[in-house]
Design a protein around this motif. Structure first.
Motif, PDB file in Angstrom:
ATOM      1  N   TYR A  98      20.268 -11.876 -96.760  1.00 33.36           N
ATOM      2  CA  TYR A  98      19.143 -11.612 -95.862  1.00 33.36           C
ATOM      3  C   TYR A  98      18.500 -12.863 -95.268  1.00 33.36           C
ATOM      4  O   TYR A  98      17.496 -12.762 -94.565  1.00 33.36           O
ATOM      5  CB  TYR A  98      18.072 -10.760 -96.556  1.00 33.36           C
ATOM      6  CG  TYR A  98      18.564  -9.388 -96.931  1.00 33.36           C
ATOM      7  CD1 TYR A  98      18.926  -8.473 -95.951  1.00 33.36           C
ATOM      8  CD2 TYR A  98      18.691  -9.008 -98.271  1.00 33.36           C
ATOM      9  CE1 TYR A  98      19.397  -7.208 -96.287  1.00 33.36           C
ATOM     10  CE2 TYR A  98      19.158  -7.748 -98.617  1.00 33.36           C
ATOM     11  CZ  TYR A  98      19.513  -6.854 -97.621  1.00 33.36           C
ATOM     12  OH  TYR A  98      19.981  -5.605 -97.952  1.00 33.36           O
ATOM     13  N   VAL A  99      19.057 -14.029 -95.506  1.00 30.35           N
ATOM     14  CA  VAL A  99      18.527 -15.246 -94.890  1.00 30.35           C
ATOM     15  C   VAL A  99      19.149 -15.394 -93.506  1.00 30.35           C
ATOM     16  O   VAL A  99      20.372 -15.401 -93.363  1.00 30.35           O
ATOM     17  CB  VAL A  99      18.822 -16.494 -95.745  1.00 30.35           C
ATOM     18  CG1 VAL A  99      18.270 -17.744 -95.062  1.00 30.35           C
ATOM     19  CG2 VAL A  99      18.216 -16.330 -97.132  1.00 30.35           C
ATOM     20  N   ARG A 100      18.307 -15.500 -92.484  1.00 31.59           N
ATOM     21  CA  ARG A 100      18.784 -15.540 -91.101  1.00 31.59           C
ATOM     22  C   ARG A 100      18.588 -16.901 -90.424  1.00 31.59           C
ATOM     23  O   ARG A 100      19.255 -17.202 -89.441  1.00 31.59           O
ATOM     24  CB  ARG A 100      18.066 -14.462 -90.275  1.00 31.59           C
ATOM     25  CG  ARG A 100      18.327 -13.035 -90.769  1.00 31.59           C
ATOM     26  CD  ARG A 100      19.786 -12.654 -90.579  1.00 31.59           C
ATOM     27  NE  ARG A 100      20.050 -11.268 -90.963  1.00 31.59           N
ATOM     28  CZ  ARG A 100      20.613 -10.903 -92.113  1.00 31.59           C
ATOM     29  NH1 ARG A 100      20.962 -11.837 -92.992  1.00 31.59           N
ATOM     30  NH2 ARG A 100      20.831  -9.634 -92.388  1.00 31.59           N
ATOM     31  N   ARG A 129      13.240  -7.371 -95.628  1.00 30.60           N
ATOM     32  CA  ARG A 129      13.977  -7.825 -96.810  1.00 30.60           C
ATOM     33  C   ARG A 129      13.547  -9.235 -97.215  1.00 30.60           C
ATOM     34  O   ARG A 129      14.259  -9.926 -97.930  1.00 30.60           O
ATOM     35  CB  ARG A 129      15.487  -7.783 -96.556  1.00 30.60           C
ATOM     36  CG  ARG A 129      16.055  -6.375 -96.451  1.00 30.60           C
ATOM     37  CD  ARG A 129      15.909  -5.607 -97.750  1.00 30.60           C
ATOM     38  NE  ARG A 129      16.460  -4.264 -97.687  1.00 30.60           N
ATOM     39  CZ  ARG A 129      15.773  -3.185 -97.333  1.00 30.60           C
ATOM     40  NH1 ARG A 129      14.484  -3.299 -97.015  1.00 30.60           N
ATOM     41  NH2 ARG A 129      16.340  -1.998 -97.314  1.00 30.60           N
ATOM     42  N   LEU A 130      12.359  -9.625 -96.787  1.00 38.05           N
ATOM     43  CA  LEU A 130      11.856 -10.966 -97.099  1.00 38.05           C
ATOM     44  C   LEU A 130      11.744 -11.182 -98.603  1.00 38.05           C
ATOM     45  O   LEU A 130      12.123 -12.237 -99.120  1.00 38.05           O
ATOM     46  CB  LEU A 130      10.493 -11.168 -96.426  1.00 38.05           C
ATOM     47  CG  LEU A 130       9.813 -12.537 -96.550  1.00 38.05           C
ATOM     48  CD1 LEU A 130       8.898 -12.765 -95.343  1.00 38.05           C
ATOM     49  CD2 LEU A 130       8.986 -12.682 -97.830  1.00 38.05           C
ATOM     50  N   ILE A 228      24.663  -3.186-100.097  1.00 37.29           N
ATOM     51  CA  ILE A 228      24.188  -2.479-101.291  1.00 37.29           C
ATOM     52  C   ILE A 228      22.699  -2.150-101.192  1.00 37.29           C
ATOM     53  O   ILE A 228      22.252  -1.084-101.628  1.00 37.29           O
ATOM     54  CB  ILE A 228      24.465  -3.327-102.550  1.00 37.29           C
ATOM     55  CG1 ILE A 228      25.974  -3.437-102.791  1.00 37.29           C
ATOM     56  CG2 ILE A 228      23.767  -2.734-103.779  1.00 37.29           C
ATOM     57  CD1 ILE A 228      26.347  -4.403-103.903  1.00 37.29           C
ATOM     58  N   PHE A 229      21.923  -3.070-100.585  1.00 41.28           N
ATOM     59  CA  PHE A 229      20.466  -2.902-100.556  1.00 41.28           C
ATOM     60  C   PHE A 229      19.931  -2.386 -99.221  1.00 41.28           C
ATOM     61  O   PHE A 229      18.716  -2.269 -99.061  1.00 41.28           O
ATOM     62  CB  PHE A 229      19.786  -4.233-100.898  1.00 41.28           C
ATOM     63  CG  PHE A 229      19.963  -4.644-102.333  1.00 41.28           C
ATOM     64  CD1 PHE A 229      19.232  -4.032-103.342  1.00 41.28           C
ATOM     65  CD2 PHE A 229      20.877  -5.627-102.681  1.00 41.28           C
ATOM     66  CE1 PHE A 229      19.395  -4.401-104.668  1.00 41.28           C
ATOM     67  CE2 PHE A 229      21.051  -6.009-104.000  1.00 41.28           C
ATOM     68  CZ  PHE A 229      20.313  -5.391-105.002  1.00 41.28           C
ATOM     69  N   ASN A 230      20.796  -2.069 -98.287  1.00 39.89           N
ATOM     70  CA  ASN A 230      20.330  -1.544 -96.995  1.00 39.89           C
ATOM     71  C   ASN A 230      20.116  -0.034 -97.071  1.00 39.89           C
ATOM     72  O   ASN A 230      20.821   0.761 -96.449  1.00 39.89           O
ATOM     73  CB  ASN A 230      21.334  -1.892 -95.883  1.00 39.89           C
ATOM     74  CG  ASN A 230      21.239  -3.339 -95.456  1.00 39.89           C
ATOM     75  OD1 ASN A 230      20.244  -4.011 -95.717  1.00 39.89           O
ATOM     76  ND2 ASN A 230      22.276  -3.835 -94.804  1.00 39.89           N
ATOM     77  N   ASN A 231      19.133   0.350 -97.866  1.00 39.17           N
ATOM     78  CA  ASN A 231      18.833   1.767 -98.074  1.00 39.17           C
ATOM     79  C   ASN A 231      17.422   1.901 -98.648  1.00 39.17           C
ATOM     80  O   ASN A 231      16.687   0.908 -98.755  1.00 39.17           O
ATOM     81  CB  ASN A 231      19.872   2.394 -99.017  1.00 39.17           C
ATOM     82  CG  ASN A 231      20.092   1.540-100.259  1.00 39.17           C
ATOM     83  OD1 ASN A 231      19.139   1.088-100.884  1.00 39.17           O
ATOM     84  ND2 ASN A 231      21.366   1.310-100.608  1.00 39.17           N
ATOM     85  N   LYS A 232      17.058   3.111 -99.032  1.00 40.06           N
ATOM     86  CA  LYS A 232      15.718   3.355 -99.566  1.00 40.06           C
ATOM     87  C   LYS A 232      15.483   2.607-100.879  1.00 40.06           C
ATOM     88  O   LYS A 232      14.358   2.189-101.173  1.00 40.06           O
ATOM     89  CB  LYS A 232      15.507   4.856 -99.766  1.00 40.06           C
ATOM     90  CG  LYS A 232      15.434   5.642 -98.464  1.00 40.06           C
ATOM     91  CD  LYS A 232      15.174   7.117 -98.732  1.00 40.06           C
ATOM     92  CE  LYS A 232      15.075   7.896 -97.423  1.00 40.06           C
ATOM     93  NZ  LYS A 232      14.831   9.347 -97.654  1.00 40.06           N
ATOM     94  N   ILE A 237      12.755  -1.814-103.825  1.00 42.11           N
ATOM     95  CA  ILE A 237      12.873  -3.081-104.559  1.00 42.11           C
ATOM     96  C   ILE A 237      12.109  -4.186-103.841  1.00 42.11           C
ATOM     97  O   ILE A 237      11.389  -4.973-104.467  1.00 42.11           O
ATOM     98  CB  ILE A 237      14.359  -3.466-104.732  1.00 42.11           C
ATOM     99  CG1 ILE A 237      15.047  -2.488-105.679  1.00 42.11           C
ATOM    100  CG2 ILE A 237      14.488  -4.899-105.255  1.00 42.11           C
ATOM    101  CD1 ILE A 237      16.544  -2.698-105.799  1.00 42.11           C
ATOM    102  N   ASP A 238      12.246  -4.244-102.525  1.00 46.88           N
ATOM    103  CA  ASP A 238      11.549  -5.276-101.752  1.00 46.88           C
ATOM    104  C   ASP A 238      10.037  -5.134-101.917  1.00 46.88           C
ATOM    105  O   ASP A 238       9.326  -6.127-102.118  1.00 46.88           O
ATOM    106  CB  ASP A 238      11.935  -5.167-100.276  1.00 46.88           C
ATOM    107  CG  ASP A 238      11.528  -6.397 -99.482  1.00 46.88           C
ATOM    108  OD1 ASP A 238      12.262  -7.402 -99.521  1.00 46.88           O
ATOM    109  OD2 ASP A 238      10.462  -6.355 -98.825  1.00 46.88           O
ATOM    110  N   ASN A 239       9.540  -3.908-101.842  1.00 38.87           N
ATOM    111  CA  ASN A 239       8.102  -3.672-101.999  1.00 38.87           C
ATOM    112  C   ASN A 239       7.620  -4.047-103.399  1.00 38.87           C
ATOM    113  O   ASN A 239       6.532  -4.616-103.566  1.00 38.87           O
ATOM    114  CB  ASN A 239       7.776  -2.206-101.718  1.00 38.87           C
ATOM    115  CG  ASN A 239       7.931  -1.848-100.252  1.00 38.87           C
ATOM    116  OD1 ASN A 239       7.798  -2.696 -99.375  1.00 38.87           O
ATOM    117  ND2 ASN A 239       8.230  -0.584 -99.974  1.00 38.87           N
TER     118      ASN A 239
END
Length: 306
Positions: A98-100, A129-130, A228-232, A237-239
């Motif tokens: 997620y690092v852009r 996704r920070l 894997i993490f591009n979902n609810k 997890i991010d929150n």
């Protein structure tokens, strides 16, 4: 002549807070009002002639102290070495999920470093996704303490692609934005500079450039982790990571813990950014600068009236 002289004094005063003399070209870039080179040259000559500022070779300063020039030149040499290290570090960190985009910030982005300098990094992540990105990167940073290289990984300012525009708008943030040195993420930094063209209101001669960063090439590993993490579940997890980190930092602030530079550790954050609390450093610096400008212009106007 008075207006350009005031602008020159204001510009030198800002960098004088950091004991950093400027060249004529740098003064032009950081003038707070738009003037041409001829007007600037006339103003500089007038101020030097009247001993309101001092010139040493190619550098101008408010203080008649040639050791400031030696300090700057030594700092420039040190910065050149550290920027090479920063480039290698950025090439490693851009591989994280997620690092852009990664840019050098702080004093190093002004081409200055000393023995106590860190490598400050400004990081742009994917939208929403920070906190996953930040957590993984800071877990990695803990390993750098084992080899005493933690000062090369000062990842203290994060934003995501949804909020590229810097909220605080003042001479400090404008200077920080235009002096960023993008290392990785050409497209995202072009978007970042476009979103922050408000800096021209503070530094009209300093037109934001196109990003000089390298193009990001995602690995299969990075894309796999993101898949894997591009979902609810990833959202949750991010929150949660944001909530945990904010509580930890609030505790540090309440306990008045200080960083290596003696500044109380405090963070301002939401879903789309994580950054040092402006009230702990930025606002104090701006107050120092404004007080310096007030005294400087008052002395100049008083002496000119005599």
């Amino acid at each position: 002549m008075t207006h350009i002289n005031d602008s020159i004094l204001e510009t030198l005063a800002y960098f004088d807070v950091f004991n950093y003399p400027l060249t004529k070209g740098e003064i032009f870039l950081f003038l707070h009002k738009k003037y041409d080179h001829f007007t600037l040259e006339s103003g500089l000559q007038n101020l030097v002639l009247n001993k309101k500022i001092y010139r040493f070779n190619n550098f101008y300063t408010l203080i008649n102290d040639p050791t400031l020039i030696k300090r700057r030149e030594k700092g420039n040499d040190k910065a050149a070495h550290m920027l090479k290290i920063a480039k290698k570090i950025s090439h490693i960190l851009i591989k994280f999920p997620y690092v852009r985009g990664i840019a050098v910030s702080g004093s190093l982005s002004k081409n200055f470093a000393d023995e106590k300098s860190d490598i400050d990094l400004f990081i742009i992540t994917a939208t929403d996704r920070l906190w996953i990105a930040r957590t993984i990167m800071h877990l990695f940073k803990k390993l750098t303490f084992l080899v005493n290289k933690q000062h090369f990984f000062c990842m203290n300012y994060y934003i995501d692609e949804q909020q590229l525009e810097i909220v605080e708008k003042n001479i400090y943030t404008a200077t920080e934005v235009v002096t960023l040195i993008p290392m990785e993420g050409d497209t995202v930094f072009e978007n970042f500079f476009a979103a922050n063209n408000w800096t021209r209101n503070y530094l009209p001669n300093n037109i934001l450039r196109l990003s000089s960063a390298r193009q990001v090439k995602n690995s299969w590993f990075k894309m796999g982790i993101e898949f894997i993490f591009n979902n609810k579940i990833g959202n949750a997890i991010d929150n949660k990571l944001k909530e945990i980190t904010q509580k930890r930092w609030q505790k540090k602030t309440q306990q008045e813990k200080q960083n290596m530079h003696g500044v109380i550790m405090s963070m301002e954050a939401n879903k789309h950014f994580s950054k040092p609390d402006p009230s702990k450093y930025q606002n104090k610096l701006l107050t120092r600068y404004e007080d310096k400008v007030f005294r400087l212009l008052h002395e100049y106007e008083t002496s000119s009236a005599v």
